[in-house]
Design a protein around this motif. Sequence first.
Motif, short mmCIF file in Angstrom:
data_model
loop_
_atom_site.label_atom_id
_atom_site.label_comp_id
_atom_site.label_asym_id
_atom_site.label_seq_id
_atom_site.Cartn_x
_atom_site.Cartn_y
_atom_site.Cartn_z
N SER A 72 4.29 8.47 7.37
CA SER A 72 3.18 9.20 7.90
C SER A 72 2.25 7.82 7.51
N ALA A 73 1.71 8.04 5.90
CA ALA A 73 0.77 6.43 5.23
C ALA A 73 0.49 5.41 5.77
N HIS A 74 1.71 5.16 6.76
CA HIS A 74 1.96 3.73 7.49
C HIS A 74 1.15 4.12 8.50
N LEU A 75 1.57 5.03 8.76
CA LEU A 75 1.11 5.33 10.92
C LEU A 75 -0.68 5.58 10.49
N ARG A 76 -1.17 6.25 9.47
CA ARG A 76 -2.48 6.56 9.32
C ARG A 76 -3.22 5.03 9.30
N SER A 77 -2.63 4.45 8.90
CA SER A 77 -3.38 2.70 7.98
C SER A 77 -3.09 2.50 9.57
N LEU A 78 -2.76 2.31 10.32
CA LEU A 78 -2.42 1.49 11.81
C LEU A 78 -3.45 2.15 13.17
N GLN A 79 -4.41 3.40 12.63
CA GLN A 79 -5.73 3.40 13.08
C GLN A 79 -6.54 3.01 12.88
N ALA A 80 -7.27 2.60 13.46
CA ALA A 80 -8.01 1.44 13.86
C ALA A 80 -9.41 2.06 12.69
N GLY A 81 -9.44 0.91 11.36
CA GLY A 81 -10.75 0.77 10.47
C GLY A 81 -9.45 1.82 8.84
N HIS A 82 -8.45 2.01 9.22
CA HIS A 82 -7.53 3.08 7.92
C HIS A 82 -6.56 1.80 7.01
#
Length: 253
Positions: free
Chosen positions: A119-129
Motif C-alpha cells: 500500500s505504501a508503495h502504491l501511495r508513493s507512485l501518486q504524483a508528488g509522493h
Amino acid sequence: MTCDEADILLHALIDGELDAGHAREVENHVAACSRCTAELKVYREMKAQMATADMRLTAPPRLRQRIEAAIPQSRGTSRRSLLAGFAMGSAVSAIAATGLVAIVLRDDDEQRIASEVVSAHLRSLQAGHLTDILSTDQHTVKPWFNGRLDVSPPVIDLTALGFTLIGGRLDYIDGRAIGAVVYKRRAHVINLFVAQTPNATHSAARTEDVQGFNIRRWRDHGLSLWAVSDLNADELAEFSDKFEKAMQTNGNG
C-alpha cells in the motif's frame, strides 16, 4: 503538510499512534483545512460506531486445525487430549496453545505488514509522493534522514550496478515512521523500506508476491528491510543481493 499526506495519517491520529510532533503537525493542518476536518469527523464517528457495535469474531475452524496440526504427537498423549486439556483450562495445555497461537498470529502479522508495504508503495507512485528528498547523491539523501527517524537507513549508490538512486522519503508502516530509499531500474520504481529491529537476528532474503507486486525481505545489522517493486522477481533479488553486499562492504551504508 498536504491533504494527501494528512489523509494517510488521520487514522493513526485518532488511534493515538503518532508521536507528539507528527500529531501536532496533522492537527495544525486539520485546523486550517475544512476538507480534512470533515474527513476526521467521519473517521471519529465511524470509530465510535464500531466501538458500540457487536463485532465479536468467532475463530474459524481452520485455526483449530492449524493449532492441532502443529501440536507434536508425543508418547501416550494424543492431540485430541491436549486440545481437550486446553479447553478445560489446563495450565500446561494453555501454555502450549499460547505458543502455537503466537506462531499463527506472527504469520498473520507478517502478511499484514507485507500488505501495508505494498500500500505504501502504491501511495508513493501518486504524483508528488515518491520522494521528500530528490537526489542521486547518497551523501545528500542519507543526512536528510538524520533527526527524522530513530535510525538513519542505509543509503547506497548502486547506479553503476544498474539500480539508480533517486531519493528518499518518510513513510508509515505498522503505525510508525520508517525510511524509504527509492531506486529505479529502467521505468520500474523500487521502494526500499527500512525499519530498526534491534533484537532481530539475521535472516536470508526471500521473495513473495503480494497483490501483484514482488516483495524481497530480509534482516541484517539490526534492521528489517523490504524491497517492493513491479520489477520481476529475479531482478529484485539481484537488487537485494547487491545492496546486502554493499552494506557489508561499506559497514551499514
